[in-house]
Motif scaffolding. Structure first.
Motif, PDB file in Angstrom:
ATOM      1  N   ILE A  21       7.302 -22.912  40.965  1.00  9.91           N
ATOM      2  CA  ILE A  21       6.052 -23.014  42.094  1.00  9.91           C
ATOM      3  C   ILE A  21       5.440 -24.755  42.404  1.00  9.91           C
ATOM      4  N   VAL A  22       4.940 -25.262  43.535  1.00  5.22           N
ATOM      5  CA  VAL A  22       4.824 -26.315  43.421  1.00  5.22           C
ATOM      6  C   VAL A  22       3.632 -26.604  44.220  1.00  5.22           C
ATOM      7  N   LEU A  59      10.108 -21.063  37.344  1.00  5.26           N
ATOM      8  CA  LEU A  59       9.369 -22.286  36.816  1.00  5.26           C
ATOM      9  C   LEU A  59       7.245 -22.774  36.975  1.00  5.26           C
ATOM     10  N   PRO A  60       6.891 -21.652  36.480  1.00 11.86           N
ATOM     11  CA  PRO A  60       5.512 -22.020  37.148  1.00 11.86           C
ATOM     12  C   PRO A  60       4.553 -23.663  37.029  1.00 11.86           C
ATOM     13  N   THR A  98       7.337 -24.256  32.749  1.00  6.42           N
ATOM     14  CA  THR A  98       7.400 -25.633  32.541  1.00  6.42           C
ATOM     15  C   THR A  98       5.441 -25.784  32.138  1.00  6.42           C
ATOM     16  N   ALA A  99       5.027 -26.799  32.057  1.00  6.13           N
ATOM     17  CA  ALA A  99       3.332 -27.993  31.904  1.00  6.13           C
ATOM     18  C   ALA A  99       3.867 -28.460  33.484  1.00  6.13           C
ATOM     19  N   LEU A 148      15.683 -27.743  36.766  1.00  6.18           N
ATOM     20  CA  LEU A 148      15.956 -27.615  38.056  1.00  6.18           C
ATOM     21  C   LEU A 148      17.396 -27.920  37.811  1.00  6.18           C
ATOM     22  N   ALA A 149      17.502 -29.786  37.610  1.00  9.24           N
ATOM     23  CA  ALA A 149      18.606 -30.397  37.456  1.00  9.24           C
ATOM     24  C   ALA A 149      19.986 -29.689  36.758  1.00  9.24           C
ATOM     25  N   VAL A 150      19.420 -28.984  35.936  1.00  7.08           N
ATOM     26  CA  VAL A 150      21.077 -28.499  34.423  1.00  7.08           C
ATOM     27  C   VAL A 150      21.611 -27.005  35.122  1.00  7.08           C
TER      28      VAL A 150
END
Length: 562
Positions: free
Chosen positions: A350-351, A396-397, A425-426, A435-437
């Motif tokens: 969520i972005v 991932l919020p 995730t804050a 996400l990178a891993v």
């Protein structure tokens, strides 16, 4: 009106009248219809998905209709919760239509939103007999839905809607039960007729999936006002597979020439620019549907290969937001797939802001984009989870305040059979670190642990410009000064953004770090990132620095250290 609609209307004129019929399309009836339609779509969602095999075997028509109806139901619940149960039918109907438009999924969802808009427009005038209101609603719905689709065809959901609207107008009664049953029976007959209306359908011996879903919605209303049971599929002649009957259907429109489905909401526009938008989308793709509500909010849908061109067309037409992109290759499933999941795993992030959304997509996430000022509700997250078409989803919020809402949405998705894990995730930088891993080839449990560790190991901070004089933990600030914030507390006051960025980065690196990620906010000068990266490469040569355009509106600059 077709023969199927006439025969349905004539047959119903011989139906004995019932003693108790709701006199009007009131609030109770609308909310009851919404619940009944949602239940019917839930019951048959997997079947309609399974029969959705052409032009792209993504199996999502049932899911799209269900998610659209759920979004409409959520909007009604919010209106009732915020304003009380005594709200007028026009207010509730408007909420129903707007909720469906905002939450519409796929072409079928856009068309369903226009059906509900037709209802909202029909109940708004002075009181009329309930049957006349419903007949007017279906005729309006047909005009709106046909206008929304760039290349309407016979043998699709539009044909089913036309038959229902025609039967409702021809039944010759103002009673709600007469009109509702005539419309539902005509829709059922029209679904069966779709096989002979399109050569592609005739060759495959199939019926239309979107039309089948619309029949369920109309049949739910007929069942509600007559007291009979409803929610069953009409009898059709279908092929046999593995010893059992299956329905096979076509999506409303489209081709197999394009790789992506692009959808977004659009406002700040006018009819002339929307007409130009339709023309541009038709030139770059197909399955184009552009529909609006009474307040000038548009829902845009297209199948295309050039995602950028579709979004740029929206930017030229107005202000696109809530952009969703789905790659068909990620959804392909065999037509006889045992369930509605097209893939095993996905990450939903969520972005806010299109720049961050693009970063997340390029890293492999499915994205739910929202405006900072509006936030995201539970229904939108549920819809996005279902839209991943994945059996296992990591959510991932990227916002501490969204975590409880995300957990509630995950609970709903779990009841629908989807496995969802919320990684709390804050911040967006914690989400990008996770996400990178992410490695879809790794064992699911190990992958979640790695993502959680990466998120937890990322410290975040940001800069804001003080708008007024205030007392902070590090002293008094004046308007225009820059505040450095970490862990929700002001930790420094700087004279400008460039100095503030340097001071904040040096402070955050005192605890160590290997990678510094910089997200520049909307309107931030690129030199801000260039100067910070140059300084850190000189003072902390052991640290890798990455600068992205984040586009966030709340912080001119956000820093992540991991």
């Amino acid at each position: 009106m077709g023969l199927g609609a006439k025969s349905a209307a004539q047959a119903h004129q011989r139906r004995p009248r019932l003693a108790h019929v709701p006199p009007t399309l009131d609030t109770a009836l609308l909310t009851g219809w919404t619940r009944a339609a949602t239940t019917a779509l839930e019951r048959h969602c997997a079947e309609i998905d399974r029969i959705n095999v052409f032009p792209v075997p993504d199996g999502d028509t049932g899911t799209n209709l269900l998610l659209t109806m759920r979004a409409a139901a959520d909007a009604v619940r919010r209106v009732v919760r915020e304003n009380g149960a005594g709200r007028g039918v026009a207010v509730v109907a408007a909420a129903l239509a707007r909720g469906a438009l905002v939450g519409a999924r796929g072409n079928s969802g856009v068309i369903l939103s226009q059906v509900l808009r037709g209802v909202a427009e029909a109940v708004a005038p002075a009181k009329r007999p309930a049957g006349a209101v419903l007949a007017d609603a279906l005729q309006r719905a047909h005009r709106l839905a046909t206008a929304a689709v760039s290349r309407p065809k016979e043998g699709t959901v539009l044909s089913v809607l036309a038959a229902a609207a025609g039967a409702a107008a021809e039944v010759g009664s103002d009673r709600l039960d007469d009109v509702a049953v005539a419309a539902a029976e005509a829709a059922g007959a029209a679904v069966q007729a779709t096989t002979g209306q399109l050569p592609e359908l005739a060759r495959a011996g199939v019926v239309d999936a979107g039309g089948l879903g619309l029949y369920l919605v109309l049949d739910a209303l007929a069942a509600l006002v007559t007291g009979r049971s409803g929610g069953e599929l009409p009898r059709t002649h279908v092929p046999v597979a593995r010893g059992r009957e299956v329905l096979v259907a076509e999506r409303e429109a489209g081709s197999d020439e394009h790789d992506y489905e692009v959808m977004y909401l659009l406002d700040g526009t006018d009819d002339a620019r929307v007409d130009e938008l339709r023309a541009r989308l038709t030139a770059i793709g197909d399955c184009v549907a552009v529909a609006c509500d009474a307040d000038g909010l548009w829902n845009v849908h297209v199948h295309c290969t050039d995602i950028g061109a579709a979004i740029e067309a929206g930017i030229d037409a107005g202000r696109p937001h809530r952009i969703t992109v789905v790659r068909f290759a990620d959804q392909d499933a065999p037509a006889d797939a045992p369930d509605r999941f097209a893939r095993e795993r996905a990450v939903l992030m969520i972005v806010t802001g299109p720049e961050v959304a693009e970063l997340a997509r390029s890293a492999g996430a499915v994205v739910l984009e929202h405006e900072p000022a509006r936030g995201v509700d539970e229904g939108e997250i549920v819809a996005a989870l279902a839209g991943t078409r994945a059996r296992h989803v990591v959510l991932l919020p990227d916002d501490a305040e969204l975590a409880p809402v995300a957990e509630c949405a995950a609970a709903v998705a779990r009841r629908d059979g989807q496995e969802v894990l919320v990684l709390p995730t804050a911040s967006v930088l914690q989400g990008l670190s996770a996400l990178a891993v992410h490695d879809p080839e790794r064992r699911a449990g190990d992958d979640v642990v790695a993502m959680a560790e990466a998120a937890a190991g990322t410290r975040t901070g940001g800069l804001v410009v003080a708008e007024s004089e205030a007392l902070t933990w590090v002293g008094r600030c004046e308007p225009g000064e820059v505040l450095g914030i970490t862990d929700g507390e002001v930790v420094l006051i700087a004279p400008d953004l460039a100095v503030g960025a340097l001071w904040l980065a040096h402070r955050m690196l005192t605890a160590g770090g290997e990678i510094v990620t910089v997200l520049l906010g909307e309107g931030a000068d690129p030199s801000l990132g260039v100067g910070l990266a140059a300084d850190l490469r000189r003072t902390h040569p052991e640290v890798d620095v990455v600068v992205h355009r984040g586009g966030q509106t709340d912080y001119p600059l956000v820093l992540g250290v991991e």
